[in-house]
Design an enzyme around this catalytic site. Structure first.
Site, PDB file in Angstrom:
ATOM      1  N   SER A 562       7.349  -8.075  -8.110  1.00 18.99           N
ATOM      2  CA  SER A 562       7.528  -7.346  -6.865  1.00 18.99           C
ATOM      3  C   SER A 562       8.792  -6.478  -6.961  1.00 18.99           C
ATOM      4  O   SER A 562       8.876  -5.636  -7.847  1.00 18.99           O
ATOM      5  CB  SER A 562       7.571  -8.318  -5.689  1.00 18.99           C
ATOM      6  N   ASP A 649      -3.540  -6.050  -3.047  1.00 17.65           N
ATOM      7  CA  ASP A 649      -2.147  -6.251  -2.647  1.00 17.65           C
ATOM      8  C   ASP A 649      -1.754  -5.180  -1.637  1.00 17.65           C
ATOM      9  O   ASP A 649      -1.911  -3.985  -1.888  1.00 17.65           O
ATOM     10  CB  ASP A 649      -1.250  -6.175  -3.885  1.00 17.65           C
ATOM     11  N   HIS A 682      -1.003 -10.133  -2.987  1.00 16.52           N
ATOM     12  CA  HIS A 682       0.338 -10.027  -3.560  1.00 16.52           C
ATOM     13  C   HIS A 682       0.716 -11.280  -4.340  1.00 16.52           C
ATOM     14  O   HIS A 682       1.439 -11.209  -5.321  1.00 16.52           O
ATOM     15  CB  HIS A 682       1.351  -9.783  -2.433  1.00 16.52           C
TER      16      HIS A 682
END
Length: 710
Positions: A562, A649, A682
């Site tokens: 991320s 995501d 995610h």
């Protein structure tokens, strides 16, 4: 156009997919940038899907030789996990609530059993091999997931009278949940189904549901009240936050006296109260929002007075704790814990007879009991030099015990109950690690790197002692980093990490600026116009590991996900020669493109973290100087790179790593792979066995790059 992938068994003969270049000029502040791969953003375009599938096929073919290692790693992980297990029961009302898993099942079960007597506060010791007497299965995740490739549960709540269950489900991975309600007496699921939520919980009497919904940018912005048994169309809006920089959240105080509505950006917050006996009354603002001031509220009863404990940073960088009257919160505050530089106050939890405080000092999170009247602290001490500890699982306002969790890099996750009368810690459970795990055979320590500006950057090291102390001989190193949003990578145990340590790998965490490990200033020095400190700190950590004789570049793999994936993309541009490989998970590598587009999910909220390049030319220029996609360097010898992403995501769009990989190949990078989960969010795939296989895939690649695959 997409190049087909050869089925040849020889990795060297495979041809990587080549995305077509289609010029798209982006002009901001007089700067023109040609983005030839932005067409990959069209998620519904069959050509885009074909390209992603070609990337997956190429990755599968390139890494087919690792299949035996992947299977071995999966079996090692599976063999260390007690597959049929139960959590430590938590008392709420007249029931013990707990979760359990069963061998062979992907998802857990949420259960409860009746308390034997009102004075029974010692949780029952549950044996996974023995059926729990009187057990009620509230929710079976396996049944919920049946027929779906992806399943995630969001909210889970039981009404205070224990007669109703609330839960929410996501079958896409886009974090938009549908709320369901069940009558626990009859087992009947009620027709009250609420789609498109982000969070939900019962009112204390269980007659209504309070929930949040999101706007088109996935920002939770509206709070609703749903009366059970009425149509969703009749739901009452309790609060709406129009400012697109602010998220909305809500909860009920442990005392069951107030509904607290919280709105906040990265740097500013505001909280409002509603008396639970009149939920439709206008919310009362605790402190009006002021730019740059963050605060949180906890209801406490101090010497018989209703007070609000407010943790704030107004003129207090590492936060201060004050108390105000609940009836007049904007009156004069009473200082409970004054601001102390270097002691970052994190959280406060009030109970009927005690208040607890969490804070960070000298790089570690600490917990203490506090006298809310005087501010006197009684810190709980632990023996290990590196550890994590925190309070949790304490729903009751009045209890003779407080539940807390503990662990370290070598000590498995541990649950204690603190007996308040005697200050005694009672061990309730330590995570079972099968196969004869002995924490004494592993070591942990903290090293310090020195950044270019002289800042000392902490590095946590974990290793297996039989291979020698780090620095006694060159060893393979797996270096992890994050460094954003004041998120700290605290010491924590991982069953999956043992497969690396047992092969001689040293696992390291670079606690770079932008995280919160060393206090609020540590975060401030790694965001906005100082963001590049995050990247140079990580490079300094890697160089320290080499200079200390712990490893060499060809035997070091870096990993981040991320915002940590942005870190990976930045450091591989800065110092590609330092790493033998880089694993970037759901990486935020096309950050400037994303932050320039306020129509994308969550973009405007992110401006407080990164800056606003859309309206500020200086921010634009600074971000463009470090964002990975724009700064890929032609002709540079990049290390092996594996980028992992998910099609659904909503936090970091799949297009970012897809574009980055295409650009790296343009620049001549020879070993770049993309793996895109076509049904995931995610957090990756759902289901514990699926997640173990996913991590085995990544670990096999890491170990292969480290030369530690045997």
């Amino acid at each position: 156009m997409v190049t087909s992938v050869s089925a040849s068994p020889s990795p060297s003969s495979l041809v990587p997919p080549r995305a077509a270049r289609r010029s798209l000029l982006r002009t901001h502040h007089g700067d023109v940038f040609d983005d030839p791969y932005d067409w990959l953003r069209a998620k519904e375009d069959p050509e885009v899907i074909a390209h992603l599938e070609a990337e997956n096929a190429y990755t599968d073919a390139r890494l087919a030789h690792l299949e035996p290692l992947r299977e071995a790693l999966f079996q090692e992980i599976k063999g260390r996990v007690q597959e049929s297990d139960l959590s430590v029961p938590t008392r709420r009302g007249d029931w013990w609530y707990y979760g359990r898993t069963a061998e062979g099942q992907q998802y857990g079960l949420q259960c409860r059993a009746a308390v034997s007597s009102p004075d029974d506060w010692t949780p029952p010791v549950l044996d996974p091999a023995v059926p729990v007497q009187g057990e009620q299965i509230l929710l079976d995740g396996n049944a919920e997931a049946e027929g779906h490739e992806f399943f995630a549960m969001g909210a889970f709540d039981v009404s205070d009278d224990a007669t109703r269950l609330l839960w929410s489900t996501d079958f896409e991975g886009d974090e938009r949940y549908t709320v369901h309600v069940r009558d626990l007496a009859t087992g009947r699921t009620l027709p009250d189904e609420i789609p498109g939520t982000s969070g939900a919980f019962f009112t204390p009497d269980g007659t209504a549901v309070i929930y949040t919904t999101v706007d088109d940018s996935w920002r939770p912005d509206t709070l609703w009240l749903h009366r059970i048994g009425t149509p969703v169309s009749a739901d009452v809006q309790l609060f709406h936050e129009p400012d697109e920089r602010f998220w909305l959240g809500a909860g009920i105080t442990r005392s069951r006296k107030y509904l607290v509505i919280g709105v906040g950006s990265s740097i500013t917050s505001e909280e409002l109260l509603v008396d639970l006996d009149d939920l439709t009354a206008p919310p009362r603002v605790v402190w009006p929002r002021r730019e740059g001031v963050e605060y949180s509220v906890e209801h406490a009863v101090v010497d018989g007075r209703d007070e609000l404990l407010i943790l704030h940073n107004d003129g207090a960088l590492d936060f201060e704790l004050v108390a105000v009257s609940a009836a007049d919160p904007q009156g004069g505050p009473r200082v409970v814990l004054p601001h102390t530089p270097g002691r970052r106050l994190l959280d406060v939890d009030a109970f009927q007879d005690v208040t607890v405080v969490a804070y960070r000092f000298e790089g570690l999170e600490r917990i203490a009991l506090m006298d809310a009247a005087t501010g006197a602290l009684d810190e709980l001490g632990f023996d290990e030099p590196l550890f994590s500890a925190g309070f949790g699982g304490n729903p009751e306002w009045s209890s003779p015990f407080l539940r807390l969790g503990y662990g370290s890099f070598v000590t498995p996750s541990t649950v204690y109950d603190l007996e308040l009368a005697t200050r005694t810690l009672h061990l309730r459970k330590r995570q079972a690690v099968l196969g004869g795990y002995d924490p004494a055979t592993y070591g942990q320590r903290r090293d310090w790197a020195v950044a270019d500006d002289g800042t000392r950057v902490p590095i946590s090291l974990v290793w297996k002692r039989s291979f020698g102390e780090p620095g006694s001989a060159l060893r393979p190193v797996h270096l992890y980093g994050y460094g954003s949003y004041e998120h700290s990578i605290d010491p924590g145990f991982s069953v999956m990490r043992l497969s690396e340590l047992d092969r001689g790998v040293v696992f390291a965490v670079a606690h770079v600026r932008g995280g919160g490990e060393m206090g609020r200033q540590w975060y401030e020095d790694g965001k906005l116009g100082q963001k590049t400190n995050t990247f140079t700190d990580f490079v300094a950590a890697a160089r320290h590991l080499v200079a200390s004789g712990i490893t060499e570049p060809s035997r070091m793999v870096a990993e981040g996900g991320s915002a940590g994936g942005l870190l990976m993309g930045a450091v591989v541009n800065l110092a590609p020669e330092l790493f033998g490989g880089v694993l970037a998970s759901v990486p935020f590598v096309d950050a400037l493109t994303t932050i320039l587009d306020p129509s994308l999910p969550l973009t405007v909220i992110e401006w407080d973290e990164w800056g606003d390049p859309l309206h500020d030319a200086d921010v634009y220029a600074y971000m463009k100087s470090y964002t990975p996609y724009e700064n890929v360097r032609d002709g540079v010898a990049y290390p092996s790179i594996l980028a992992v992403t998910s099609l659904n995501d909503t936090r970091v769009l799949y297009v970012e790593p897809a574009k980055w990989v295409a650009r790296l190949r343009d620049a001549g990078a020879e070993d770049v792979l993309l793996k895109c989960e076509m049904v995931a969010g995610h957090g990756g795939v759902s289901g514990r066995y699926n997640s173990w296989r996913e991590r085995a895939f990544e670990l096999a690649w890491i170990l292969d790059r480290l030369g530690a695959a045997a």
